[in-house]
Design a protein around this motif. Structure first.
Motif, short mmCIF file in Angstrom:
data_model
loop_
_atom_site.label_atom_id
_atom_site.label_comp_id
_atom_site.label_asym_id
_atom_site.label_seq_id
_atom_site.Cartn_x
_atom_site.Cartn_y
_atom_site.Cartn_z
N SER A 10 8.38 -15.94 -1.82
CA SER A 10 8.97 -16.88 -0.45
C SER A 10 10.60 -16.64 -0.43
N SER A 11 11.34 -15.91 -1.37
CA SER A 11 12.89 -15.08 -0.68
C SER A 11 12.89 -14.18 -0.62
N ASP A 12 11.28 -13.25 -0.69
CA ASP A 12 11.99 -12.08 0.57
C ASP A 12 11.42 -12.32 2.08
N THR A 13 12.78 -12.13 2.92
CA THR A 13 12.65 -12.34 4.24
C THR A 13 12.11 -10.94 5.32
N GLY A 14 11.53 -9.95 4.38
CA GLY A 14 11.07 -9.08 5.47
C GLY A 14 8.92 -9.68 5.56
N GLN A 15 8.62 -10.49 4.25
CA GLN A 15 7.62 -10.68 4.51
C GLN A 15 7.28 -12.11 5.89
N GLN A 16 7.69 -12.78 5.46
CA GLN A 16 8.52 -14.15 6.39
C GLN A 16 8.06 -14.06 7.71
N THR A 17 8.22 -12.94 7.85
CA THR A 17 8.66 -12.53 9.83
C THR A 17 7.22 -10.90 9.56
N GLY A 18 7.27 -10.84 8.91
CA GLY A 18 6.03 -9.54 9.04
C GLY A 18 6.57 -8.04 9.11
N GLN A 19 7.37 -7.97 9.03
CA GLN A 19 8.18 -6.79 9.20
C GLN A 19 7.85 -5.95 7.85
N GLY A 20 7.39 -6.24 6.27
CA GLY A 20 7.94 -5.55 5.97
C GLY A 20 6.24 -4.96 5.37
N THR A 21 5.20 -5.38 6.30
CA THR A 21 3.50 -4.76 5.90
C THR A 21 3.53 -3.03 6.36
N GLU A 22 4.35 -2.37 6.80
CA GLU A 22 4.70 -1.04 7.26
C GLU A 22 4.70 -0.01 5.81
N LYS A 23 5.61 -1.08 5.31
CA LYS A 23 5.74 -0.46 3.88
C LYS A 23 4.85 -0.90 2.78
N ASP A 24 3.86 -2.15 3.00
CA ASP A 24 2.94 -2.32 1.76
C ASP A 24 1.60 -1.11 2.49
N LEU A 25 1.69 -0.21 3.25
CA LEU A 25 0.35 0.19 4.37
C LEU A 25 0.28 1.34 3.49
N LEU A 26 1.97 2.17 3.78
CA LEU A 26 1.87 3.29 3.26
C LEU A 26 1.16 3.79 2.00
N ALA A 32 -5.83 6.52 0.93
CA ALA A 32 -7.07 7.15 1.66
C ALA A 32 -7.37 8.76 2.17
N ALA A 33 -5.88 9.26 1.90
CA ALA A 33 -5.65 10.17 2.61
C ALA A 33 -6.31 11.83 1.41
N VAL A 34 -5.60 11.00 0.52
CA VAL A 34 -6.29 12.05 -0.95
C VAL A 34 -7.78 12.46 -1.27
N ALA A 35 -8.31 10.60 -0.26
CA ALA A 35 -10.01 10.54 -0.76
C ALA A 35 -10.45 11.52 0.12
N VAL A 36 -10.07 11.08 1.38
CA VAL A 36 -10.71 12.07 2.62
C VAL A 36 -10.77 13.45 2.17
N GLY A 37 -9.83 14.55 2.16
CA GLY A 37 -9.70 14.66 1.64
C GLY A 37 -10.19 15.81 0.39
N GLY A 38 -10.31 14.81 -0.82
CA GLY A 38 -11.04 15.38 -1.56
C GLY A 38 -12.51 15.45 -2.02
N VAL A 39 -12.89 14.23 -0.84
CA VAL A 39 -14.49 14.36 -0.38
C VAL A 39 -14.31 16.07 0.34
N GLY A 40 -13.53 16.31 1.36
CA GLY A 40 -14.25 17.29 1.74
C GLY A 40 -13.95 18.35 1.22
N ALA A 41 -13.12 18.75 -0.17
CA ALA A 41 -12.78 19.98 -0.27
C ALA A 41 -14.20 19.66 -0.90
N VAL A 42 -15.01 18.84 -1.96
CA VAL A 42 -16.24 18.45 -3.00
C VAL A 42 -17.27 18.99 -1.68
N LEU A 43 -17.03 18.29 -0.91
CA LEU A 43 -18.57 18.59 -0.12
C LEU A 43 -18.30 20.28 0.96
#
Length: 141
Positions: A10-26, A32-43
């Motif tokens: 609640s004290s994080d202002t970025g979470q209240q305004t919706g600005q912190g979601t980009e950092k959470d998605l990285l 996901a990129a590592v998983a896709v690359g690993g599956v590609g190598a295995v295939l």
């Protein structure tokens, strides 16, 4: 002794305004990129006939050396690092293919293994250099 403070959401202002979601998605996108690359190598290595084998293997062949080179070039600006890592990834792939063709040992599995080994070697050298740099900082300070 240092006190460890934990911020409440609640004290994080970025979470209240919706600005912190980009950092959470990285980290999620990186995983996901590592998983896709690993599956590609295995295939590619098990030679499974799947419609996803081509795109996932191509993603691995571009992402693995690109990520390794990008990690080695952390001092560049983000745009410069992206351009250099994509160019370096293409160069690694072309050099591996040219070397294997010149030696008459070309195979898809061999190419994937060679790119994986070179990418791992670049990452290990980068990690070793960072550890040496940290150790030197500790000894001097």
């Amino acid at each position: 002794m240092q006190a460890i403070r934990i911020k409440s959401p609640s004290s994080d202002t970025g979470q209240q305004t919706g600005q912190g979601t980009e950092k959470d998605l990285l980290p999620l996108l990186a995983g996901a990129a590592v998983a896709v690359g690993g599956v590609g190598a295995v295939l590619a290595l098990i030679d499974l006939s799947s419609p996803l084998r081509g795109p996932f293997t191509l993603f691995f062949l571009l992402a693995a050396p690109g990520a390794a080179i990008g990690a080695a070039l952390r001092t560049l600006t983000p745009w410069g690092r992206a351009v250099a890592s994509v160019s370096g990834a293409m160069a690694v792939n072309l050099l591996v293919a040219q070397g294997m063709l010149a030696l008459h040992v070309w195979s898809v599995r061999g190419g994937v293994v060679a790119v994986a080994v070179l990418s791992s070697l670049i990452l290990l050298l980068t990690a070793g250099q960072r550890l040496r740099h940290r150790a030197a900082k500790r000894w001097t300070s």
